[in-house]
Design a protein around this motif. Structure first.
Motif, PDB file in Angstrom:
ATOM      1  N   ARG A 140       0.797  -1.193   0.141  1.00  0.00           N
ATOM      2  CA  ARG A 140       0.097   0.053   0.060  1.00  0.00           C
ATOM      3  C   ARG A 140       0.842   1.307   0.060  1.00  0.00           C
ATOM      4  O   ARG A 140       0.306   2.437   0.239  1.00  0.00           O
ATOM      5  N   SER A 141       1.943   1.323  -0.139  1.00  0.00           N
ATOM      6  CA  SER A 141       2.993   2.310  -0.221  1.00  0.00           C
ATOM      7  C   SER A 141       3.608   2.570  -1.720  1.00  0.00           C
ATOM      8  O   SER A 141       2.925   2.364  -2.327  1.00  0.00           O
ATOM      9  N   GLY A 142       4.585   3.362  -1.413  1.00  0.00           N
ATOM     10  CA  GLY A 142       5.454   3.606  -2.716  1.00  0.00           C
ATOM     11  C   GLY A 142       4.469   4.448  -3.560  1.00  0.00           C
ATOM     12  O   GLY A 142       3.579   5.284  -3.079  1.00  0.00           O
ATOM     13  N   LEU A 143       4.411   4.288  -4.868  1.00  0.00           N
ATOM     14  CA  LEU A 143       4.065   5.174  -5.650  1.00  0.00           C
ATOM     15  C   LEU A 143       2.371   5.139  -5.818  1.00  0.00           C
ATOM     16  O   LEU A 143       1.536   6.082  -5.604  1.00  0.00           O
ATOM     17  N   LEU A 144       1.880   3.958  -5.447  1.00  0.00           N
ATOM     18  CA  LEU A 144       0.505   3.695  -5.207  1.00  0.00           C
ATOM     19  C   LEU A 144       0.068   4.283  -3.789  1.00  0.00           C
ATOM     20  O   LEU A 144      -1.115   5.165  -3.936  1.00  0.00           O
ATOM     21  N   GLY A 145       0.774   4.207  -3.027  1.00  0.00           N
ATOM     22  CA  GLY A 145       0.415   4.954  -1.338  1.00  0.00           C
ATOM     23  C   GLY A 145       0.418   6.333  -1.681  1.00  0.00           C
ATOM     24  O   GLY A 145      -0.710   7.043  -1.014  1.00  0.00           O
ATOM     25  N   VAL A 146       1.446   7.028  -2.269  1.00  0.00           N
ATOM     26  CA  VAL A 146       1.449   8.447  -2.232  1.00  0.00           C
ATOM     27  C   VAL A 146       0.686   9.070  -3.054  1.00  0.00           C
ATOM     28  O   VAL A 146      -0.221  10.146  -2.989  1.00  0.00           O
ATOM     29  N   SER A 147       0.386   8.406  -4.369  1.00  0.00           N
ATOM     30  CA  SER A 147      -0.560   9.114  -5.454  1.00  0.00           C
ATOM     31  C   SER A 147      -2.032   8.756  -5.041  1.00  0.00           C
ATOM     32  O   SER A 147      -2.850   9.529  -5.570  1.00  0.00           O
ATOM     33  N   GLY A 148      -2.357   7.507  -4.570  1.00  0.00           N
ATOM     34  CA  GLY A 148      -3.816   6.887  -4.282  1.00  0.00           C
ATOM     35  C   GLY A 148      -4.521   6.485  -5.700  1.00  0.00           C
ATOM     36  O   GLY A 148      -5.541   6.405  -5.592  1.00  0.00           O
ATOM     37  N   ARG A 149      -3.511   6.658  -6.791  1.00  0.00           N
ATOM     38  CA  ARG A 149      -4.175   6.406  -7.935  1.00  0.00           C
ATOM     39  C   ARG A 149      -3.577   4.746  -8.522  1.00  0.00           C
ATOM     40  O   ARG A 149      -4.090   3.883  -9.145  1.00  0.00           O
ATOM     41  N   SER A 150      -2.385   4.629  -8.664  1.00  0.00           N
ATOM     42  CA  SER A 150      -1.609   3.598  -9.407  1.00  0.00           C
ATOM     43  C   SER A 150      -0.218   3.628  -8.972  1.00  0.00           C
ATOM     44  O   SER A 150       0.350   4.661  -8.229  1.00  0.00           O
ATOM     45  N   SER A 151       0.363   2.387  -9.289  1.00  0.00           N
ATOM     46  CA  SER A 151       1.744   2.044  -8.847  1.00  0.00           C
ATOM     47  C   SER A 151       2.698   2.395 -10.153  1.00  0.00           C
ATOM     48  O   SER A 151       4.007   2.064 -10.131  1.00  0.00           O
ATOM     49  N   GLU A 152       2.078   2.677 -11.275  1.00  0.00           N
ATOM     50  CA  GLU A 152       2.780   2.812 -12.418  1.00  0.00           C
ATOM     51  C   GLU A 152       3.100   4.070 -13.008  1.00  0.00           C
ATOM     52  O   GLU A 152       2.134   4.994 -13.209  1.00  0.00           O
ATOM     53  N   PRO A 153       4.522   4.633 -13.364  1.00  0.00           N
ATOM     54  CA  PRO A 153       4.481   5.994 -13.691  1.00  0.00           C
ATOM     55  C   PRO A 153       3.727   6.502 -14.907  1.00  0.00           C
ATOM     56  O   PRO A 153       3.417   7.488 -15.143  1.00  0.00           O
ATOM     57  N   ARG A 154       3.551   5.466 -16.085  1.00  0.00           N
ATOM     58  CA  ARG A 154       3.014   5.578 -17.165  1.00  0.00           C
ATOM     59  C   ARG A 154       1.561   6.158 -16.758  1.00  0.00           C
ATOM     60  O   ARG A 154       0.970   6.679 -17.829  1.00  0.00           O
ATOM     61  N   VAL A 155       1.065   5.675 -16.095  1.00  0.00           N
ATOM     62  CA  VAL A 155      -0.460   5.885 -15.414  1.00  0.00           C
ATOM     63  C   VAL A 155      -0.473   7.358 -14.712  1.00  0.00           C
ATOM     64  O   VAL A 155      -1.224   8.176 -14.949  1.00  0.00           O
ATOM     65  N   LEU A 156       0.614   7.619 -14.010  1.00  0.00           N
ATOM     66  CA  LEU A 156       0.583   9.018 -13.106  1.00  0.00           C
ATOM     67  C   LEU A 156       1.227  10.107 -14.001  1.00  0.00           C
ATOM     68  O   LEU A 156       0.561  11.111 -13.924  1.00  0.00           O
ATOM     69  N   LEU A 157       1.951   9.534 -15.101  1.00  0.00           N
ATOM     70  CA  LEU A 157       2.513  10.808 -15.790  1.00  0.00           C
ATOM     71  C   LEU A 157       1.179  11.954 -16.323  1.00  0.00           C
ATOM     72  O   LEU A 157       1.519  13.093 -16.100  1.00  0.00           O
ATOM     73  N   PRO A 158       0.353  11.300 -17.200  1.00  0.00           N
ATOM     74  CA  PRO A 158      -0.645  12.180 -17.586  1.00  0.00           C
ATOM     75  C   PRO A 158      -1.371  12.796 -16.424  1.00  0.00           C
ATOM     76  O   PRO A 158      -2.072  13.889 -16.675  1.00  0.00           O
ATOM     77  N   LEU A 159      -1.458  12.105 -15.304  1.00  0.00           N
ATOM     78  CA  LEU A 159      -2.568  12.700 -14.181  1.00  0.00           C
ATOM     79  C   LEU A 159      -1.646  14.000 -13.737  1.00  0.00           C
ATOM     80  O   LEU A 159      -2.385  14.946 -12.859  1.00  0.00           O
ATOM     81  N   GLU A 160      -0.590  14.353 -13.814  1.00  0.00           N
ATOM     82  CA  GLU A 160       0.147  15.192 -13.193  1.00  0.00           C
ATOM     83  C   GLU A 160      -0.337  16.585 -13.625  1.00  0.00           C
ATOM     84  O   GLU A 160      -0.557  17.599 -13.121  1.00  0.00           O
ATOM     85  N   ALA A 161      -1.150  16.456 -15.067  1.00  0.00           N
ATOM     86  CA  ALA A 161      -1.699  17.962 -15.709  1.00  0.00           C
ATOM     87  C   ALA A 161      -2.990  18.209 -15.224  1.00  0.00           C
ATOM     88  O   ALA A 161      -3.632  19.004 -15.312  1.00  0.00           O
ATOM     89  N   GLU A 162      -3.599  17.180 -14.372  1.00  0.00           N
ATOM     90  CA  GLU A 162      -4.954  17.331 -13.621  1.00  0.00           C
ATOM     91  C   GLU A 162      -5.101  18.647 -12.666  1.00  0.00           C
ATOM     92  O   GLU A 162      -4.114  18.392 -11.957  1.00  0.00           O
ATOM     93  N   ALA A 163      -6.204  19.000 -12.418  1.00  0.00           N
ATOM     94  CA  ALA A 163      -6.122  19.980 -11.352  1.00  0.00           C
ATOM     95  C   ALA A 163      -6.468  19.203 -10.174  1.00  0.00           C
ATOM     96  O   ALA A 163      -7.178  18.240 -10.114  1.00  0.00           O
TER      97      ALA A 163
END
Length: 411
Positions: free
Chosen positions: A281-304
């Motif tokens: 439950r930690s790492g990228l998944l834990g901090v982001s709350g959305r995904s453990s994968e950078p490829r999923v998180l990178l597009p989300l950076e642009a969201e408000a």
């Protein structure tokens, strides 16, 4: 799937060797032509069963569409292994299966080389399950299943910890009372099959520079760095367990042990709850709350809003930890000649590579943007004093080759 009762030490042309790489919810498999010398690096057949134990398990062979499969709910892992065995049997065509190689994550302080599996070794390796709970029990389950079903079939365990047997004592020791060292509490290092492949392929790709001061960044769902000098491990970020070092997809990486004590003493989490938190439950998944994968998180950076903010924080922390640990390894090496990215994220995420290398500007690291975007073998600019490369890993080939050497009597 059968083997000769006498299990010849030397395979004949056409004999096949199966490699299994077992995780908690997936099994990667690869079949190699064991009779060819040298052993081809490309398998004759490979694929993956994933989602084992979940609602929608799937089976996929390279070059074919992935299909949903129904696995026995009571023994899904056995059912997945059976599906793979059926696939192997369909491809034998009268040929013999020479052996099965297994990636086993933890060999402890005892196993610094591949070992032929039997009931005694299996029982010994079960003692390391608490140190690698995401992988060790599942590799051993596959070994145990095959020992029972086909006892004459040679099986070999190839250890992720073995490559790091060259670590000096100062890198292996933990700052605990000395008797902890004598009891086996020490830093072992992991991802050794991947680093062993790098030690083979990097001199072919980059020549003498690969024998100098080299850092390999194995960035996948699990992640670590290895500092190599003359192609040997001299320092690495993972230690006693696969929780140490870099921030990962769902794992913390290095964490102040006081935080663990706080979770248990003040927040009253049980040992099992803390283990689940640290591993799942930690790492990228834990901090982001959305995904453990950078490829999923990178597009989300642009969201408000919170979604974008947490994605940005997660990725910034992920990159910062990589840069920070590379800096520590550069200090151990006394400089850096070659930096290589490998594994799923390392091989395919140009943006993560660019961000990491931007943080290494103090070393003079400079990228060729077009080469980086293309995932080229060399992505550094010509003037960069540090050569930066991208190299696909091949753990399965290393396991196959180690198995053949062991069975042939080479040590």
């Amino acid at each position: 799937m059968t083997a000769s009762a006498t299990a010849d030490r030397y395979p004949s042309r056409g004999d096949l060797l199966l490699v299994l790489n077992c995780g908690s919810s997936s099994i990667k498999f690869a079949l190699f032509d064991a009779g060819q010398t040298p052993l081809p690096r490309a398998p004759v057949w490979n694929g993956k069963v994933q989602g084992i134990g979940g609602d929608a398990p799937s089976y996929g062979e390279t070059g074919r569409e992935t299909e949903q499969v129904a696995l026995d709910a009571d023994q899904p892992y056995h059912a997945a292994l059976t599906r793979i065995r059926d696939g192997v049997a369909a491809r034998l065509g009268g040929r013999r299966l020479h052996a099965v190689a297994h990636r086993v994550v933890h060999g402890g302080g005892r196993y610094e080389a591949p070992v032929r599996m039997d009931a005694a070794v299996l029982a010994d390796l079960k003692g390391y399950v608490p140190l690698a709970p995401l992988h060790q029990p599942f590799a051993l389950e596959a070994i145990e299943m095959l020992l029972e079903a086909e006892p004459a079939l040679p099986q070999v365990a190839c250890f992720d910890t073995a490559f790091h047997h060259t670590l000096p004592q100062v890198e292996r020791m933990l700052p605990l009372p000395y008797d902890a060292w004598t009891r086996g509490l020490r830093r072992y290092g992991f991802h050794g099959l991947s680093y062993a492949y790098m030690a083979e392929v990097l001199p072919e790709r980059h020549g003498a520079v690969a024998r100098g001061r080299c850092i390999v960044a194995h960035l996948g769902s699990g992640a670590s760095l290895c500092a190599m000098q003359d192609l040997e491990s001299i320092a690495t970020t993972m230690g006693f367990s696969a929780l140490d070092g870099l921030m990962m997809g769902t794992r913390t990486g290095a964490l102040d042990p006081g935080a663990v004590l706080y979770l248990m003493e003040i927040e009253k989490l049980s040992l099992a709850d803390v283990g689940h938190l640290l591993y799942h439950r930690s790492g990228l998944l834990g901090v982001s709350g959305r995904s453990s994968e950078p490829r999923v998180l990178l597009p989300l950076e642009a969201e408000a809003g919170e979604t974008g903010e947490r994605a940005r924080i997660a990725l910034a922390l992920y990159v910062r930890r990589i840069v920070r640990e590379i800096g520590a390894l550069v200090a151990v090496l006394g400089g850096l000649d070659l930096l290589v990215f490998t594994a799923g994220i390392g091989e395919h995420s140009a943006e993560i590579r660019a961000r990491v290398c931007a943080g290494l500007g103090f070393l003079g690291v400079a990228l060729d943007a077009d080469a980086n975007t293309a995932d080229a073998a060399v992505i550094s600019a010509p003037a960069s004093p540090v050569l930066v490369g991208v190299e696909p890993t091949n753990e399965e080939w290393i396991a196959a080759r180690q198995t053949l050497a062991l069975l042939a009597g080479a040590h």
